[in-house]
Each structure stands twice: as C-alpha cells, then as structure tokens.
Design a protein around this motif. Structure first.
Motif, mmCIF file in Angstrom:
data_model
loop_
_atom_site.group_PDB
_atom_site.id
_atom_site.type_symbol
_atom_site.label_atom_id
_atom_site.label_comp_id
_atom_site.label_asym_id
_atom_site.label_seq_id
_atom_site.Cartn_x
_atom_site.Cartn_y
_atom_site.Cartn_z
ATOM 1 N N ASP A 1 90.394 26.632 32.105
ATOM 2 C CA ASP A 1 90.019 26.790 33.517
ATOM 3 C C ASP A 1 88.528 26.565 33.728
ATOM 4 N N LYS A 2 87.715 27.036 32.794
ATOM 5 C CA LYS A 2 86.264 26.855 32.909
ATOM 6 C C LYS A 2 85.897 25.367 32.861
ATOM 7 N N THR A 3 86.545 24.609 32.001
ATOM 8 C CA THR A 3 86.288 23.171 31.919
ATOM 9 C C THR A 3 86.655 22.479 33.222
ATOM 10 N N ILE A 4 87.831 22.794 33.752
ATOM 11 C CA ILE A 4 88.279 22.163 34.998
ATOM 12 C C ILE A 4 87.340 22.546 36.141
ATOM 13 N N ASP A 5 86.963 23.818 36.213
ATOM 14 C CA ASP A 5 86.032 24.271 37.261
ATOM 15 C C ASP A 5 84.684 23.570 37.143
ATOM 16 N N SER A 6 84.198 23.407 35.923
ATOM 17 C CA SER A 6 82.909 22.739 35.713
ATOM 18 C C SER A 6 82.967 21.275 36.125
ATOM 19 N N ILE A 7 84.060 20.602 35.813
ATOM 20 C CA ILE A 7 84.216 19.204 36.229
ATOM 21 C C ILE A 7 84.122 19.116 37.745
ATOM 22 N N ASN A 8 84.847 19.976 38.431
ATOM 23 C CA ASN A 8 84.861 19.953 39.902
ATOM 24 C C ASN A 8 83.509 20.318 40.495
ATOM 25 N N THR A 9 82.866 21.341 39.950
ATOM 26 C CA THR A 9 81.562 21.787 40.451
ATOM 27 C C THR A 9 80.502 20.710 40.249
ATOM 28 N N ASP A 10 80.467 20.114 39.066
ATOM 29 C CA ASP A 10 79.466 19.082 38.785
ATOM 30 C C ASP A 10 79.705 17.834 39.623
ATOM 31 N N ARG A 11 80.969 17.470 39.848
ATOM 32 C CA ARG A 11 81.253 16.315 40.705
ATOM 33 C C ARG A 11 80.761 16.580 42.126
ATOM 34 N N LYS A 12 81.002 17.774 42.647
ATOM 35 C CA LYS A 12 80.523 18.129 43.990
ATOM 36 C C LYS A 12 79.000 18.095 44.039
ATOM 37 N N ALA A 13 78.354 18.577 42.996
ATOM 38 C CA ALA A 13 76.887 18.558 42.947
ATOM 39 C C ALA A 13 76.375 17.122 42.928
ATOM 40 N N PHE A 14 77.064 16.246 42.213
ATOM 41 C CA PHE A 14 76.625 14.847 42.183
ATOM 42 C C PHE A 14 76.831 14.190 43.544
ATOM 43 N N ILE A 15 77.916 14.508 44.218
ATOM 44 C CA ILE A 15 78.145 13.961 45.558
ATOM 45 C C ILE A 15 77.047 14.434 46.507
ATOM 46 N N SER A 16 76.624 15.678 46.378
ATOM 47 C CA SER A 16 75.501 16.175 47.190
ATOM 48 C C SER A 16 74.231 15.405 46.879
ATOM 49 N N LEU A 17 74.013 15.104 45.613
ATOM 50 C CA LEU A 17 72.851 14.315 45.207
ATOM 51 C C LEU A 17 72.912 12.916 45.834
ATOM 52 N N LEU A 18 74.091 12.339 45.871
ATOM 53 C CA LEU A 18 74.268 11.026 46.502
ATOM 54 C C LEU A 18 73.874 11.046 47.975
#
Length: 146
Positions: free
Chosen positions: A82-99
């Motif tokens: 669950d931590k891995t899946i949550d981290s993937i989702n959180t980091d993707r959202k953070a990258f989209i914010s960076l975009l």
C-alpha cells in the motif's frame, strides 16, 4: 496530465495495480526476472527520482541499476504494498503540480539540458512500458480481466 495519469487507448497503472491478490505479488512466472512487486517498486523509485531531480538541485539519484530495483520478490506485507502504491500516486500528483507551475520548456538549472517536459515524457514512457509488463504478468498469473 492525461499522458502521466494514463488511460485513453491504454490501461492505467492504477488499473494494472488494482486488486492483485497478496499471494501473487511476488511470483516470477515463466522464468521472468521480476515480479509484479518488483515492477511496482521500480516504477516508484524511478518516478520519485525523476520528480526529485526536476525540483531539487541537491538531489542525488540512486546508483543505477542496483538501487532502482528491489532485491526481494515480494513486499514484506500489505502495508509495504500500500505504501508503494500511495507513493506512486503522490509523486505523480506532485509532478503534475510541477508541470503546472512554470515553463516546461526551460532547462532545469542543475541538469545537463533536461526540461520539465522531457522529464514528464520520460516518466510517462517509463511508466507505460512497465504498466504493460505488469499486465502481462497478471495475464500469465490468470489475474487480469479479459
């Protein structure tokens, strides 16, 4: 954003990682060199590295290839999965914010010519490649929808 989140003509990473029985996450079918867990962790590590590189000039990437792949075939427990899946989702959202936050064509100051757009395309390509591998493993394990 759609490119990073997936969908359209392809299955999403979210779909590929959904509802995988715990006892199937660490299996390496047909003598393949990796399990679904190892692919998910690899996606997490690589995506995190691209995000951190894009925003932090002091970020040090893990040693390639050793530190981009977990040694263990299976997660320690459901919490690790669950931590891995949550981290993937959180980091993707953070990258989209960076975009959305600036000029995606400007060179990253601490890079060697990379731009945020280039990192986004690399992330999308990398995740799509490994998403298809996860789906293939699920098919081999008989746990993918038809």
């Amino acid at each position: 954003m759609k490119l990073l989140e997936g969908g359209g003509a392809h299955a999403t990473l979210k779909d590929a990682l959904a509802d995988i029985p715990a006892d199937k996450r660490g299996i390496k079918p047909n003598n393949l060199p990796y399990s679904i867990w190892q692919l998910a962790e690899h996606i997490r590590i690589a995506q995190w590295d691209m995000l951190e590189f894009s925003k932090d000039g002091s970020h040090e990437s893990p040693k390639w290839p050793d530190k981009y792949w977990p040694e263990e075939s299976s997660p320690a427990d459901d919490a690790a999965w669950d931590k891995t899946i949550d981290s993937i989702n959180t980091d993707r959202k953070a990258f989209i914010s960076l975009l959305k936050s600036g000029d995606i064509y400007a060179q990253i100051p601490h890079g060697t010519g990379q731009t945020i757009l280039r990192e986004a395309l690399q992330m999308a390509d990398h995740n799509a490649y490994h998403t298809s591998e996860i789906i293939l493993l699920r098919r081999l394990l008989g746990i993918w929808k038809s």
